[in-house]
Motif scaffolding. Sequence first.
Motif, PDB file in Angstrom:
ATOM      1  N   TYR A  32      39.628  34.588  45.706  1.00  0.00           N
ATOM      2  CA  TYR A  32      38.962  35.806  46.149  1.00  0.00           C
ATOM      3  C   TYR A  32      38.237  36.503  44.999  1.00  0.00           C
ATOM      4  O   TYR A  32      38.589  36.343  43.826  1.00  0.00           O
ATOM      5  N   LEU A  33      37.261  37.324  45.386  1.00  0.00           N
ATOM      6  CA  LEU A  33      36.559  38.214  44.470  1.00  0.00           C
ATOM      7  C   LEU A  33      36.679  39.636  45.012  1.00  0.00           C
ATOM      8  O   LEU A  33      36.623  39.853  46.227  1.00  0.00           O
ATOM      9  N   GLY A  52      47.218  37.045  44.700  1.00  0.00           N
ATOM     10  CA  GLY A  52      46.728  38.324  44.232  1.00  0.00           C
ATOM     11  C   GLY A  52      46.728  38.477  42.727  1.00  0.00           C
ATOM     12  O   GLY A  52      46.354  39.526  42.198  1.00  0.00           O
ATOM     13  N   THR A  53      47.116  37.425  42.000  1.00  0.00           N
ATOM     14  CA  THR A  53      47.087  37.465  40.537  1.00  0.00           C
ATOM     15  C   THR A  53      45.651  37.443  40.042  1.00  0.00           C
ATOM     16  O   THR A  53      44.829  36.645  40.519  1.00  0.00           O
ATOM     17  N   ILE A  54      45.325  38.309  39.082  1.00  0.00           N
ATOM     18  CA  ILE A  54      43.963  38.407  38.556  1.00  0.00           C
ATOM     19  C   ILE A  54      43.712  37.279  37.558  1.00  0.00           C
ATOM     20  O   ILE A  54      44.461  37.124  36.586  1.00  0.00           O
ATOM     21  N   LEU A  55      42.653  36.498  37.781  1.00  0.00           N
ATOM     22  CA  LEU A  55      42.309  35.377  36.916  1.00  0.00           C
ATOM     23  C   LEU A  55      41.234  35.733  35.895  1.00  0.00           C
ATOM     24  O   LEU A  55      41.208  35.174  34.811  1.00  0.00           O
ATOM     25  N   PHE A  56      40.317  36.620  36.262  1.00  0.00           N
ATOM     26  CA  PHE A  56      39.304  37.064  35.294  1.00  0.00           C
ATOM     27  C   PHE A  56      38.819  38.450  35.686  1.00  0.00           C
ATOM     28  O   PHE A  56      38.964  38.889  36.829  1.00  0.00           O
ATOM     29  N   ARG A  57      38.264  39.157  34.692  1.00  0.00           N
ATOM     30  CA  ARG A  57      37.652  40.470  34.903  1.00  0.00           C
ATOM     31  C   ARG A  57      36.275  40.469  34.253  1.00  0.00           C
ATOM     32  O   ARG A  57      36.116  39.980  33.142  1.00  0.00           O
ATOM     33  N   HIS A  58      35.315  41.040  34.948  1.00  0.00           N
ATOM     34  CA  HIS A  58      33.965  41.180  34.402  1.00  0.00           C
ATOM     35  C   HIS A  58      33.556  42.646  34.504  1.00  0.00           C
ATOM     36  O   HIS A  58      33.547  43.216  35.602  1.00  0.00           O
ATOM     37  N   PRO A  59      33.217  43.311  33.399  1.00  0.00           N
ATOM     38  CA  PRO A  59      32.841  44.725  33.458  1.00  0.00           C
ATOM     39  C   PRO A  59      31.505  44.927  34.168  1.00  0.00           C
ATOM     40  O   PRO A  59      30.564  44.138  34.003  1.00  0.00           O
ATOM     41  N   LEU A  60      31.414  45.984  34.954  1.00  0.00           N
ATOM     42  CA  LEU A  60      30.185  46.359  35.641  1.00  0.00           C
ATOM     43  C   LEU A  60      29.701  47.701  35.098  1.00  0.00           C
ATOM     44  O   LEU A  60      30.511  48.548  34.708  1.00  0.00           O
ATOM     45  N   PRO A  61      28.378  47.940  35.095  1.00  0.00           N
ATOM     46  CA  PRO A  61      27.859  49.194  34.536  1.00  0.00           C
ATOM     47  C   PRO A  61      28.107  50.413  35.418  1.00  0.00           C
ATOM     48  O   PRO A  61      27.997  51.550  34.960  1.00  0.00           O
ATOM     49  N   ALA A  62      28.409  50.180  36.698  1.00  0.00           N
ATOM     50  CA  ALA A  62      28.673  51.268  37.636  1.00  0.00           C
ATOM     51  C   ALA A  62      29.514  50.686  38.770  1.00  0.00           C
ATOM     52  O   ALA A  62      29.892  49.517  38.734  1.00  0.00           O
ATOM     53  N   ARG A  63      29.783  51.501  39.757  1.00  0.00           N
ATOM     54  CA  ARG A  63      30.657  51.058  40.843  1.00  0.00           C
ATOM     55  C   ARG A  63      30.082  49.853  41.583  1.00  0.00           C
ATOM     56  O   ARG A  63      28.904  49.842  41.945  1.00  0.00           O
ATOM     57  N   GLY A  64      30.900  48.848  41.801  1.00  0.00           N
ATOM     58  CA  GLY A  64      30.504  47.688  42.580  1.00  0.00           C
ATOM     59  C   GLY A  64      30.847  47.865  44.040  1.00  0.00           C
ATOM     60  O   GLY A  64      31.537  48.807  44.445  1.00  0.00           O
ATOM     61  N   HIS A  65      30.351  46.927  44.844  1.00  0.00           N
ATOM     62  CA  HIS A  65      30.642  46.993  46.279  1.00  0.00           C
ATOM     63  C   HIS A  65      31.177  45.643  46.763  1.00  0.00           C
ATOM     64  O   HIS A  65      32.363  45.488  46.966  1.00  0.00           O
ATOM     65  N   ALA A  66      30.285  44.684  46.933  1.00  0.00           N
ATOM     66  CA  ALA A  66      30.690  43.352  47.385  1.00  0.00           C
ATOM     67  C   ALA A  66      30.225  42.313  46.368  1.00  0.00           C
ATOM     68  O   ALA A  66      29.648  42.640  45.325  1.00  0.00           O
ATOM     69  N   ALA A  67      30.475  41.052  46.690  1.00  0.00           N
ATOM     70  CA  ALA A  67      30.061  39.936  45.834  1.00  0.00           C
ATOM     71  C   ALA A  67      29.835  38.730  46.717  1.00  0.00           C
ATOM     72  O   ALA A  67      30.186  38.719  47.903  1.00  0.00           O
ATOM     73  N   SER A 339      48.367  42.614  49.991  1.00  0.00           N
ATOM     74  CA  SER A 339      49.394  42.353  50.997  1.00  0.00           C
ATOM     75  C   SER A 339      48.877  41.364  52.030  1.00  0.00           C
ATOM     76  O   SER A 339      47.667  41.189  52.204  1.00  0.00           O
ATOM     77  N   THR A 340      49.792  40.727  52.730  1.00  0.00           N
ATOM     78  CA  THR A 340      49.447  39.880  53.863  1.00  0.00           C
ATOM     79  C   THR A 340      49.921  40.546  55.149  1.00  0.00           C
ATOM     80  O   THR A 340      50.860  41.343  55.150  1.00  0.00           O
TER      81      THR A 340
END
Length: 364
Positions: A32-33, A52-67, A339-340
Amino acid sequence: MAGPSRRGFLAGLLATGMAPQASWADLGHPAYLSAGKTPDGRFLLAGLDRTGTILFRHPLPARGHAATAHPSRPEAVAFARRPGQFADVIDCRNGAALTRLTPPKGHHFYGHGVFSPDGSRLFTTENAYENGDGRIGIWDASAGYRRIGDYASGGIGPHDIRLRTSPDGQHNLVVANGGIQTHPDSGRAKLNLATMQPNLSYLSLGGPLEDQLILNADMRLNSIRHLAISATGTVGFAMQWQGDAGADLPIIGLHNPGSAPRLMAEDDPRLRNLNGYGGSVAFSRDGAQISVTSPRGGVVQIADCTSGALLHEVRLTDVCGLTGTGAGFIVTTGAGEVSTIRDGTLTHLGRSDLAWDNHLIPIP
């Protein structure tokens, strides 16, 4: 003189088509993203595994929405929240930035995009805000995400966009034209509620309108915002009511081109618990159920796709991210919970320090 930065080097390779052709398998299959916010107020896009474990993080310049995820390469595009001026292309092996997309002058992004089936093109929902036209931007993902044009979205305020494959294997784009006109000078103000008319538009990959759904006049203020596509090509859509508070109107529906829409749970009084707001929508993997989240109502509702009846309602504060799983659904919240939900039972998988944003995007 200092040498080129890693970001610049990667962007250069991408632009020349020489970037290494890795696959999603190189990542250990992230699932998931999701956009999110850190406790100190910074924004990012994260990749998560099925627990639900985080595998990577990428900083964004402002609030994101979808991907959206590339169908074969381990790349994702993170979109800014409307009215956004950036879409970051990310190497999901390490979270590195590959390039940043900027809409043409007079346009802004609407928070969503999707790849063509072969991954050669990226389609983005946009607002040509001086005249209020909805546009679909086209980017050449095989040549450094070069902008190659745009065409009409079929309405005003295109928000979500999905790739649909019909039962006979044909592809088209489905666009949720919310009907709400906005302008960056007015922030997120809704400028045309007196005349708004949402629709669901089916476009060929080349642009021409193939089919369109316009709801009855009493649903004119129910802005079609978010989409899900079942394995058989049925379109699920979630709406956001723009009229007076307290209206017990359906918020999710089903549609197939050439047929009438089916609205879920039309006469169920529990509709009011959604508070007129569908945040995300998803089908179960088998297509038997459809679910909607409402952060405003603090609920998840699950309906039967055959009967239209509301099967389950689960209370969960600030819930919005949603996708189908093999055994039900997975949801995320603004409190960092993952959660599931299976057979109406909520099971917490974990909690991070991030406030998860609107959408949980599955990686094909």
